[in-house]
Scaffold this motif. Structure first.
Motif, short mmCIF file in Angstrom:
data_model
loop_
_atom_site.label_atom_id
_atom_site.label_comp_id
_atom_site.label_asym_id
_atom_site.label_seq_id
_atom_site.Cartn_x
_atom_site.Cartn_y
_atom_site.Cartn_z
N UNK A 262 -5.15 0.66 -0.20
CA UNK A 262 -6.23 1.10 0.69
C UNK A 262 -5.89 2.47 1.27
N UNK A 263 -4.66 2.63 1.81
CA UNK A 263 -4.34 3.88 2.48
C UNK A 263 -4.24 5.03 1.49
N UNK A 264 -3.84 4.75 0.24
CA UNK A 264 -3.80 5.84 -0.75
C UNK A 264 -5.21 6.32 -1.08
N UNK A 265 -6.15 5.37 -1.18
CA UNK A 265 -7.53 5.78 -1.47
C UNK A 265 -8.11 6.56 -0.28
N UNK A 266 -7.79 6.10 0.92
CA UNK A 266 -8.18 6.78 2.16
C UNK A 266 -7.63 8.21 2.16
N UNK A 267 -6.36 8.33 1.80
CA UNK A 267 -5.68 9.63 1.74
C UNK A 267 -6.36 10.55 0.72
N UNK A 268 -6.73 9.98 -0.45
CA UNK A 268 -7.36 10.79 -1.48
C UNK A 268 -8.70 11.34 -1.01
N UNK A 269 -9.46 10.49 -0.31
CA UNK A 269 -10.77 10.94 0.20
C UNK A 269 -10.55 12.08 1.19
N UNK A 270 -9.59 11.91 2.10
CA UNK A 270 -9.30 12.96 3.09
C UNK A 270 -8.84 14.24 2.41
N UNK A 271 -7.97 14.09 1.41
CA UNK A 271 -7.46 15.25 0.68
C UNK A 271 -8.61 16.00 -0.01
#
Lengths: 289, 91
Positions: A262-271
């Motif tokens: 979940x947090x990696x996908x969250x991070x990708x969206x933010x990136x």
């Protein structure tokens, strides 16, 4: 004349690199490792492959939190940016009142997030809070712990109260940097107030406004403490934003694998969004705006 | 390093990214370039194009996983390679 090239200066960034590695890169690598494994504690891990990613991609919970998050960010940007500009336009440009306004505007920015949350949590309570009590006395049925709309209004107003100052201060800095000659030229042309804003102030402010939008978007997209303290993600899951949901999953349920995915996908969206903003900003700079 | 819960696939993943960064750094030193404008109408260097490739590849892999399921994931890498070639050619 030949320029002397000395790349040894690159060593000066070494301390920063080490710091970033410890505070960001190594933890991020660990999250990537967690995302492909399962654990029951005791530092024992079992290979799970892409299972958590697949599970999270089909999980309504994450998509709903993402929708709420995007809605929250869109609403606060739509309010804070125009409001901040209006405030900046109406602030005195010089003298003691200008300093006074700057100090007053900075005050909300100095308050820690959890204190802001606590202030609004109490402020909005119907039994002891000034806002909740006053609204109840006026016959308005307001209860942020039970009503979804009230909860949303409370966290949005809280965010606007906390962060509009930042936009206003940035916009004010942008306005102060406009030379008087522009206004004199506008007066000679008998430009209206709107035209002065549209063709002088707004283009000159666009750089700082872009920074304001970027900062506010990123902050609101990662917001955790304030809404968590006020509503705890409720009523139900109505104000469970992405990071609140993530913390619930990682620490509340100790589902490290799914939470890492979940947090990696969250991070990708933010990136991805940061990159778009950054690219737009640097391209605006190159065009000299 | 046990606390980081390393696995071979994740170690290889990071080694590939580190190797790519190293290669692009060496390329930037050996063959300095000027930024160019491609289909996105933004100035990009080789490093920017690598970033666009890696970020896009992450989304391609996630989309593939979400739509096609995990069995055919290597094909997502093939799509990523085509995407990378397109980015380096036209962006």
């Amino acid at each position: 004349m030949n320029k002397t090239l000395n790349n040894k200066a690159w060593f000066l960034v070494l301390p920063v690199l080490v710091l970033v590695a410890f505070s960001a890169v190594i933890p991020l690598m660990t999250v990537v490792n967690y995302s492909v494994q399962d654990t029951f504690g005791n530092n024992q891990f079992f290979w799970a492959g892409l299972e958590w990613f697949q599970e999270m991609l089909h999980e309504d919970r994450m998509w709903n939190a993402l929708q709420r998050q995007l809605l929250f960010s869109a609403i606060i940007l739509a309010i804070e940016v125009p409001l901040g500009v209006i405030v900046a336009l109406n602030m005195p440009k010089s003298g003691i009142w200008s300093s006074f306004c700057l100090v007053v505007m900075s005050l909300p920015l100095l308050i820690p997030w959890n204190v802001v949350g606590t202030i609004w949590q109490i402020f909005g309570r119907v039994d002891i809070g000034l806002l909740g009590h006053t609204l109840a006395a006026m016959g308005i049925d307001y209860n942020y712990t039970q009503n979804v709309v009230d909860a949303w209004v409370t966290i949005i107003v809280m965010d606007v109260w906390h962060w509009t100052s930042l936009v206003a201060l940035l916009a004010f800095a942008g306005l102060k940097s406009i030379p008087d000659a522009y206004y004199q030229a506008a007066r000679i042309d008998q430009a209206s107030r709107w035209k002065v804003f549209r063709y002088i102030e707004l283009p000159k402010m666009s750089g700082v406004l872009m920074i304001a939008v970027l900062l506010r978007f990123m902050d609101s997209f990662m917001i955790y403490t304030e809404p968590f303290v006020v509503t705890g993600g409720g009523p139900g899951n109505a104000t469970t934003l992405l990071s609140i949901d993530l913390v619930k999953m990682a620490l509340g349920q100790f589902d490290l694998g799914p939470a890492a995915a979940f947090s990696l996908m969250y991070f990708l969206v933010i990136l991805a969004i940061s990159w778009v903003f950054y690219t737009v900003m640097t391209n605006l700079d190159k065009k000299g705006m | 390093m046990a606390w980081m819960a390393w696995t071979w696939p994740t170690a290889i993943f990071f080694m590939v990214i580190a190797a790519l960064l190293a290669i692009f750094t060496i390329l930037a030193i050996k063959f300095p370039e000027t930024p160019r404008r491609g289909v996105l109408r933004i100035e990009t260097t080789r490093g920017d194009r690598l970033f666009i490739t890696l970020l896009g590849s992450a989304f391609i892999n996630l989309a593939w996983l979400g739509i096609m399921g995990p069995g055919t994931q290597p094909w997502a890498l093939a799509v990523c390679l085509a995407y990378a070639a397109a980015v380096f050619r036209w962006v």
